[in-house]
Design a protein around this motif. Structure first.
Motif, PDB file in Angstrom:
ATOM      1  N   HIS A  61      43.456 -37.136 -34.772  1.00  0.00           N
ATOM      2  CA  HIS A  61      42.112 -36.563 -34.846  1.00  0.00           C
ATOM      3  C   HIS A  61      42.125 -35.142 -34.304  1.00  0.00           C
ATOM      4  N   HIS A  63      40.866 -33.317 -31.916  1.00  0.00           N
ATOM      5  CA  HIS A  63      40.655 -32.832 -30.545  1.00  0.00           C
ATOM      6  C   HIS A  63      41.870 -32.019 -30.114  1.00  0.00           C
ATOM      7  N   ASP A  65      43.568 -31.767 -27.448  1.00  0.00           N
ATOM      8  CA  ASP A  65      44.691 -32.425 -26.764  1.00  0.00           C
ATOM      9  C   ASP A  65      45.539 -33.269 -27.732  1.00  0.00           C
ATOM     10  N   HIS A  66      45.173 -33.268 -29.011  1.00  0.00           N
ATOM     11  CA  HIS A  66      45.991 -33.940 -30.036  1.00  0.00           C
ATOM     12  C   HIS A  66      46.500 -32.977 -31.113  1.00  0.00           C
ATOM     13  N   HIS A 161      36.085 -42.592 -32.892  1.00  0.00           N
ATOM     14  CA  HIS A 161      36.120 -41.764 -31.677  1.00  0.00           C
ATOM     15  C   HIS A 161      35.417 -40.425 -31.907  1.00  0.00           C
ATOM     16  N   ASP A 182      42.829 -41.998 -30.213  1.00  0.00           N
ATOM     17  CA  ASP A 182      41.773 -42.264 -29.238  1.00  0.00           C
ATOM     18  C   ASP A 182      40.771 -43.218 -29.884  1.00  0.00           C
ATOM     19  N   HIS A 402      35.257 -42.402 -25.591  1.00  0.00           N
ATOM     20  CA  HIS A 402      36.391 -43.330 -25.454  1.00  0.00           C
ATOM     21  C   HIS A 402      35.864 -44.715 -25.098  1.00  0.00           C
TER      22      HIS A 402
END
Ligand code: ZN
Length: 457
Positions: A61, A63, A65-66, A161, A182, A402
């Motif tokens: 996805h 975000h 941090d991904h 998410h 997530d 989450h």
């Protein structure tokens, strides 16, 4: 099949896992580490593998941090295809271009402070790197099996998410690994619940809230209505720092639903974020992915993004004009932790008034202005100046994107034969608690991923 763990393996951010199947090397996510300055400095480190040797990248996805290091991966020689769900693919350039411009302004600021003889700071990546990465993207719908490389197939399932978030099923060498990405909580507005999967030879599951359960979303929402009432009686503005993806749209959804009982027609509502405006356009293109309740809400006129007193402000000029409004405005702006972005300007203009209400609707990390305000700071330092805080503050829990311990346990419980489970994307405290609970319930040994750990499936 082999799985190597490289990031988000003892912390929450910087998700990267490497699967070797059918002689090919497939990366699951390529996220950025976020939080402290030390963590963020590590984003420039060499990857623990050769970027040019990776055959394909599969993204759960959009975000940061991904996905935050995807342009860096391409810049360092990755030349394969990038797979992501369709709505995720639409969010990808919005998020990455924002990340590139942050990297560029960080580098500029650092270069202004250079002393003679210091080396110039180079941004982690630039706009062109994002554009190069976007040329490699292949968008896939949910639910369809796709051969991404000879002998390797994947399918995306809805993870509930953020819009376009996926659980990834990956088949190769006669085995199947499932990566949760997530996972959203059941009942998240607009989004469908995470899909339950029955079979896997190995499961990689996130564990952000592995050690706690959330408060009921509906209690939270009632509290928001009460804050609006109080703020209206006091004649003040309401400021809500919120992330551009997910939380901002969810708030507008609740506004539409409670339009009458919260008497929202008397307010001026601002979504003050150029990025949130782009994200709203992506939501509008993908209403087919919404859950049944949201589908019904979107059939009404006006829908949550078209409320008659809602202004979605993009230009800096329109944003500055909001500063003239002394009362009766609900202002949603980024960043979500008040550590940058337009919310800072609104805080400067409103913190001094005791009729102002600050509403925190998301997690406020240690070290951010949002956290200091939540903790009761009397002064706020913004753009190098101190501002007296007289505003009232409210922290609203329960709106997490989450799922919690209960939700994680129930999602894993959907697998029929208790496949081996590795917990990723969580701090040790959360992972240990969850591993203990699942281990006891299902009689299995749950593993916690560590950087450099290698598993044979
Ligand atoms: Zn996420």
């Amino acid at each position: 099949m082999q799985v190597e763990f490289h990031g988000a393996a003892g912390e929450v951010t910087g998700s990267i896992h490497l699967v070797v199947a059918a002689g090919k090397r497939i990366l699951l996510d390529c996220g950025m580490m976020q939080g402290s300055q030390e963590a963020e400095a590590r984003n420039a480190d060499p990857f623990p593998f050769e970027a040019s040797q990776i055959d394909a990248l599969v993204i759960s996805h959009a975000h940061i941090d991904h996905i935050g290091r995807v342009p860096l991966l391409v810049k360092r020689g990755f030349a394969g295809p990038i797979f992501i769900q369709q709505a995720g693919a639409d969010l990808l350039p919005v998020m990455l271009l924002d990340s590139a411009s942050l990297a560029e302004s960080d580098a500029e600021r650092a270069n202004r402070k250079l002393r003679p003889g210091d080396a110039q700071v180079v941004p982690l990546y630039a706009r062109e790197d994002v554009e190069q990465a976007m040329r490699r993207v292949q968008a896939l719908p949910y639910g369809e099996q796709h051969e991404i490389l000879p002998g390797v197939r994947i399918a995306f399932r809805d993870a509930g998410h953020i819009l376009g978030s996926s659980i990834t099923e990956l088949w190769g060498d006669g085995k199947k690994v499932v990566f949760s990405g997530d996972l959203g909580p059941n009942g998240t507005p607009i989004l469908r619940d995470p899909e339950v999967i029955a079979q896997a030879d190995l499961v990689l599951m996130e564990s952000t809230y592995g050690d706690r359960n959330h408060r009921d979303r509906l209690d939270t929402i009632d509290e928001l209505g009460r804050i609006f009432d109080q703020a209206w009686r006091e004649g003040g503005n309401v400021l809500i720092p919120a992330f551009a993806v997910g939380r901002s749209q969810e708030l507008l959804y609740w506004f539409a639903l409670h339009w009458d009982d919260w008497q929202l027609s008397r307010w001026k509502i601002f979504l003050d974020s150029p990025m949130a405006a782009k994200v709203v356009a992506v939501y509008d293109r993908h209403t087919d992915l919404f859950d049944a309740d949201a589908q019904a809400v979107w059939k009404r006129k006006p829908n949550p993004f078209q409320l008659p007193n809602l202004s979605i402000t993009e230009s800096a000029q329109d944003s500055m004009a909001i500063n003239q409004v002394q009362g009766g405005a609900i202002i949603i702006a980024g960043s979500g932790m008040a550590n940058g972005g337009r919310i800072l300007h609104h805080l400067k203009h409103n913190l001094g008034r005791d009729s102002t209400h600050l509403v925190f609707v998301g997690y406020q990390a240690e070290g951010t202005l949002g956290r200091r305000l939540v903790d009761g700071a009397q002064w706020a330092r913004i753009h190098g100046r101190d501002y007296r805080v007289n505003a009232k503050r409210h922290t609203i829990g329960g709106l997490s994107a989450h799922t919690d311990q209960r939700g994680l346990m129930s999602w894993y419980g959907g697998f029929t034969a208790h496949p081996p489970l590795v917990l990723v994307h969580g701090e040790d405290k959360a992972r240990e608690a969850l591993a203990g609970e699942i281990g006891e319930r299902d009689g299995i040994q749950v593993q916690l991923a560590r950087p450099g750990m290698v598993l044979q499936v």
